[in-house]
Design an enzyme around this catalytic site. Structure first.
Site, PDB file in Angstrom:
ATOM      1  N   ASN A 255      39.846  52.139  40.592  1.00  0.00           N
ATOM      2  CA  ASN A 255      39.802  50.847  39.890  1.00  0.00           C
ATOM      3  C   ASN A 255      38.418  50.230  40.087  1.00  0.00           C
ATOM      4  O   ASN A 255      37.975  50.051  41.236  1.00  0.00           O
ATOM      5  CB  ASN A 255      40.901  49.963  40.488  1.00  0.00           C
ATOM      6  CG  ASN A 255      40.943  48.583  39.875  1.00  0.00           C
ATOM      7  OD1 ASN A 255      39.905  47.950  39.700  1.00  0.00           O
ATOM      8  ND2 ASN A 255      42.126  48.091  39.570  1.00  0.00           N
TER       9      ASN A 255
ATOM     10  N   THR B  50      46.881  40.851  41.919  1.00  0.00           N
ATOM     11  CA  THR B  50      48.291  41.018  41.560  1.00  0.00           C
ATOM     12  C   THR B  50      49.150  40.903  42.823  1.00  0.00           C
ATOM     13  O   THR B  50      48.900  41.587  43.812  1.00  0.00           O
ATOM     14  CB  THR B  50      48.498  42.402  40.902  1.00  0.00           C
ATOM     15  OG1 THR B  50      47.456  42.593  39.947  1.00  0.00           O
ATOM     16  CG2 THR B  50      49.833  42.472  40.200  1.00  0.00           C
TER      17      THR B  50
ATOM     18  N   GLU C  58      45.285  48.349  32.957  1.00  0.00           N
ATOM     19  CA  GLU C  58      46.296  47.435  33.510  1.00  0.00           C
ATOM     20  C   GLU C  58      46.255  46.168  32.698  1.00  0.00           C
ATOM     21  O   GLU C  58      45.171  45.624  32.436  1.00  0.00           O
ATOM     22  CB  GLU C  58      45.931  47.056  34.948  1.00  0.00           C
ATOM     23  CG  GLU C  58      46.361  48.028  35.973  1.00  0.00           C
ATOM     24  CD  GLU C  58      45.921  47.556  37.356  1.00  0.00           C
ATOM     25  OE1 GLU C  58      45.820  46.337  37.579  1.00  0.00           O
ATOM     26  OE2 GLU C  58      45.658  48.411  38.187  1.00  0.00           O
TER      27      GLU C  58
ATOM     28  N   ARG D  68      38.319  37.337  34.274  1.00  0.00           N
ATOM     29  CA  ARG D  68      37.530  36.978  35.456  1.00  0.00           C
ATOM     30  C   ARG D  68      36.631  38.120  35.938  1.00  0.00           C
ATOM     31  O   ARG D  68      35.650  37.890  36.607  1.00  0.00           O
ATOM     32  CB  ARG D  68      38.431  36.502  36.597  1.00  0.00           C
ATOM     33  CG  ARG D  68      39.250  37.592  37.219  1.00  0.00           C
ATOM     34  CD  ARG D  68      39.999  37.108  38.421  1.00  0.00           C
ATOM     35  NE  ARG D  68      41.071  36.198  38.087  1.00  0.00           N
ATOM     36  CZ  ARG D  68      42.124  35.982  38.876  1.00  0.00           C
ATOM     37  NH1 ARG D  68      42.202  36.580  40.039  1.00  0.00           N
ATOM     38  NH2 ARG D  68      43.086  35.157  38.523  1.00  0.00           N
TER      39      ARG D  68
ATOM     40  N   GLU E 105      54.411  52.648  38.917  1.00  0.00           N
ATOM     41  CA  GLU E 105      53.447  52.569  40.013  1.00  0.00           C
ATOM     42  C   GLU E 105      54.092  51.720  41.090  1.00  0.00           C
ATOM     43  O   GLU E 105      54.392  50.534  40.867  1.00  0.00           O
ATOM     44  CB  GLU E 105      52.132  51.933  39.535  1.00  0.00           C
ATOM     45  CG  GLU E 105      51.123  51.858  40.680  1.00  0.00           C
ATOM     46  CD  GLU E 105      49.800  51.234  40.276  1.00  0.00           C
ATOM     47  OE1 GLU E 105      49.406  51.351  39.092  1.00  0.00           O
ATOM     48  OE2 GLU E 105      49.168  50.615  41.150  1.00  0.00           O
TER      49      GLU E 105
HETATM   50  N1  PXP Z   1      47.466  48.823  41.111  1.00  0.00           N
HETATM   51  C1  PXP Z   1      47.619  47.634  40.503  1.00  0.00           C
HETATM   52  C2  PXP Z   1      48.751  47.452  39.562  1.00  0.00           C
HETATM   53  C3  PXP Z   1      46.715  46.584  40.739  1.00  0.00           C
HETATM   54  O1  PXP Z   1      46.883  45.400  40.116  1.00  0.00           O
HETATM   55  C4  PXP Z   1      45.628  46.817  41.599  1.00  0.00           C
HETATM   56  C5  PXP Z   1      44.624  45.736  41.822  1.00  0.00           C
HETATM   57  O2  PXP Z   1      43.925  45.499  40.648  1.00  0.00           O
HETATM   58  C6  PXP Z   1      45.512  48.074  42.195  1.00  0.00           C
HETATM   59  C7  PXP Z   1      46.453  49.051  41.958  1.00  0.00           C
HETATM   60  C8  PXP Z   1      44.377  48.412  43.106  1.00  0.00           C
HETATM   61  O3  PXP Z   1      44.499  47.658  44.278  1.00  0.00           O
HETATM   62  P1  PXP Z   1      43.318  47.597  45.313  1.00  0.00           P
HETATM   63  O4  PXP Z   1      42.128  47.020  44.625  1.00  0.00           O
HETATM   64  O5  PXP Z   1      43.845  46.746  46.411  1.00  0.00           O
HETATM   65  O6  PXP Z   1      43.059  49.024  45.747  1.00  0.00           O
END
Ligand code: PXP
Length: 238
Positions: free
Chosen positions: A7, A101, A70, A49, A151
């Protein structure tokens, strides 16, 4: 072998701090792919953002692995997803005030709405994943509304105060993953996973994919620091 989707939202967060052009999440995504990432994820939030529409469109053109979008289940996002056509759409709950989230989607509580929404995404040729807590009722509802993937939300596990609590929550995630698979769902997991709390997941075929952002971008900033300073020093000293 389990797959890793990276991500890159947090790269965009840094860029948006100055409303400038760098660092560019599109470049970060290309580097993540060069390092072997199996996919790139961005969350296009309603308030924009971090990730911007421009990022999503460029990523669609440049990502060579898979692009996972997402998004909240809104009309605006349905239109954008139908136009951009990511390889996967992950529906997440979204609140304006939250820092990130905060939990899984309440699929049980909006089953009729989501069934209809997923049908519209699927009619546009899109594959859908639902971000849910490790809860049988939510997983069954995800199956019922026609999701291909779930997920599992690992944020609560990641924030456990004690090792015993983390172990208990890990077992819950494992059990949920097994249940989801028994219902024909494919299973990924994510949120708050880092270089330490990922270890129990290793070698567990129940978890097909991991979605990780914050810890990877955090580490990239630190492991890149020395080189970045050296490069500036070299420039200054001419
Ligand atoms: N999965 C989802 C659905 C998320 O909203 C996020 C955060 O954007 C992540 C995974 C990744 O989380 P992190 O940035 O804490 O690794």
């Amino acid at each position: 072998m389990a797959k890793l989707e990276v991500n890159v939202d947090h790269v965009a967060t840094l860029r948006q701090a100055r409303l400038g052009k760098e660092p560019d999440p599109v470049t970060a995504a290309a580097l993540a792919e060069l390092a072997g990432a199996h996919g790139i994820i961005v969350h296009l939030r309603e308030d924009r953002r971090h990730i911007q529409d421009r990022d999503l469109r460029l990523l669609r053109q440049t990502v060579k692995t898979r692009l996972n979008l997402e998004m909240a289940a809104t009309e605006e996002m349905l239109r954008i997803a139908s136009e951009v056509r990511p390889d996967l759409v992950t529906l997440v709950p979204e609140k304006r005030q939250e820092l990130t989230t905060e939990g899984g989607l309440d699929v049980v509580g909006q089953k009729d709405f989501l069934r209809e929404y997923l049908l519209r995404l699927q009619a546009a040729g899109l594959t859908v994943s639902l971000f849910v807590d490790a809860d049988y009722a939510q997983l069954n509802a995800a199956r019922d509304v026609g999701a291909t993937w779930v997920e599992l939300h690992t944020g609560t596990y990641a924030e456990a105060d004690t090792e015993a609590e983390a172990l208990r929550l890990f077992e819950q995630l494992l059990d949920a993953a097994r249940h989801a698979r028994s219902q024909g769902l494919r299973v990924k997991c994510g949120h708050g996973l880092n270089y330490v709390n990922i270890l129990p997941f290793r070698g567990r075929p129940e978890f097909e994919e991991f979605s990780i952002g914050h810890s990877i971008i955090s580490r990239a900033v630190l492991v890149g620091m020395e080189r970045a300073v050296r490069e500036m020093l070299a420039l200054i000293s001419g």
